[in-house]
Design a protein around this motif. Structure first.
Motif, PDB file in Angstrom:
ATOM      1  N   THR A 107      49.250  26.858 -38.895  1.00  0.00           N
ATOM      2  CA  THR A 107      49.883  28.017 -39.513  1.00  0.00           C
ATOM      3  C   THR A 107      49.570  27.991 -41.004  1.00  0.00           C
ATOM      4  N   SER A 127      59.082  33.434 -36.343  1.00  0.00           N
ATOM      5  CA  SER A 127      58.366  34.570 -35.761  1.00  0.00           C
ATOM      6  C   SER A 127      57.263  35.000 -36.719  1.00  0.00           C
ATOM      7  N   GLU A 128      56.451  35.967 -36.292  1.00  0.00           N
ATOM      8  CA  GLU A 128      55.316  36.386 -37.111  1.00  0.00           C
ATOM      9  C   GLU A 128      55.788  36.988 -38.436  1.00  0.00           C
ATOM     10  N   ASP A 152      50.757  34.417 -37.376  1.00  0.00           N
ATOM     11  CA  ASP A 152      51.336  34.407 -36.036  1.00  0.00           C
ATOM     12  C   ASP A 152      52.614  33.566 -35.984  1.00  0.00           C
ATOM     13  N   ALA A 153      53.455  33.888 -35.019  1.00  0.00           N
ATOM     14  CA  ALA A 153      54.623  33.056 -34.739  1.00  0.00           C
ATOM     15  C   ALA A 153      54.168  31.653 -34.358  1.00  0.00           C
ATOM     16  N   TYR A 154      54.993  30.663 -34.658  1.00  0.00           N
ATOM     17  CA  TYR A 154      54.599  29.293 -34.340  1.00  0.00           C
ATOM     18  C   TYR A 154      55.816  28.400 -34.144  1.00  0.00           C
ATOM     19  N   GLU A 161      48.295  39.112 -40.798  1.00  0.00           N
ATOM     20  CA  GLU A 161      49.482  38.661 -40.068  1.00  0.00           C
ATOM     21  C   GLU A 161      49.398  37.170 -39.796  1.00  0.00           C
ATOM     22  N   ARG A 178      51.205  40.605 -43.241  1.00  0.00           N
ATOM     23  CA  ARG A 178      50.735  41.983 -43.138  1.00  0.00           C
ATOM     24  C   ARG A 178      50.962  42.794 -44.411  1.00  0.00           C
TER      25      ARG A 178
END
Length: 214
Positions: free
Chosen positions: A181, A135-136, A150-152, A148, A139
């Motif tokens: 990512t 998940s993300e 990102d989720a991947y 941030e 930050r």
């Protein structure tokens, strides 16, 4: 605390672990006209992890894992700006940065491998379908959106032949969907521009040959 047991008439094994932890004086890096190190107050964490191993039939087996982590850090006011106090730390807003999560740890993560084995007269045709997800995250403790990650999901496919004569040949495609990512991000305390570092390797295909010496 956990559970470990067999399912499906012994063809599957399930392991589940739940945990809580607390520690003090977490070291954190921050910028105040240069790189500084300070100590957070307390960090509380709790989570659960599970792994399933399943021999589906004589040709297919599956391995999957998933984890959930919930964290909260306190005593991070000095990260959020203000005037230096007697110790040289920034004496920021007492309510700022409170309740921040450990930004480098995703809340959810997991993986799975589906493996096929098909015997032949002199060896076996084998194949793997692999997936990893997070998940993300990012930050920073200051919750800066520009950093941030990102989720991947990242997928890989491998198909090969394993000979009874100790050699094997495998064709593979890694990062099948060409996902981008990063290893991490730097917030720089909003003093310098934030940036990402460690880009993932793009979609990669190739052949591997191996030999085992008995």
């Amino acid at each position: 605390v956990g559970y470990k047991g067999l399912l499906a008439d012994g063809k599957a094994q399930l392991d589940v672990t739940a945990f809580v932890y607390e520690y003090t004086d977490l070291q954190v890096n921050y910028y105040d006209g240069g790189a500084r190190v300070g100590n957070a107050g307390n960090v509380d964490g709790q989570g659960i992890e599970a792994t399933l191993q399943w021999a589906i039939n004589e040709n297919w087996d599956f391995l999957g894992s998933v984890g959930y982590l919930d964290t909260e850090a306190t005593g991070l006011q000095f990260l959020c700006g203000g005037a230096p106090d007697a110790d040289g730390f920034l004496d920021g807003d007492a309510d700022a940065c409170e309740g921040s999560r450990l930004f480098w740890a995703p809340e959810f993560a997991g993986s799975m491998v589906l493996r096929g084995t098909f015997p032949t007269a002199n060896g076996a045709i084998v194949g793997n379908l692999e997936m990893f997800f997070e998940s993300e995250r990012g930050r920073g403790y200051e919750d800066i959106p520009d950093t941030e990650i990102d989720a991947y999901q990242e997928w890989a496919l491998r198909i090969g032949y394993e000979s009874n004569n100790n050699w094997r040949l495998t064709a593979y495609v890694e990062n099948l969907t060409d996902e981008l990512t990063w290893d991490g991000s730097a917030v720089n305390g909003e003093i310098l521009p934030p940036f990402y570092f460690g880009p993932s390797r793009p979609r990669t295909a190739g052949l591997r040959f191996g030999y085992s010496f008995d």
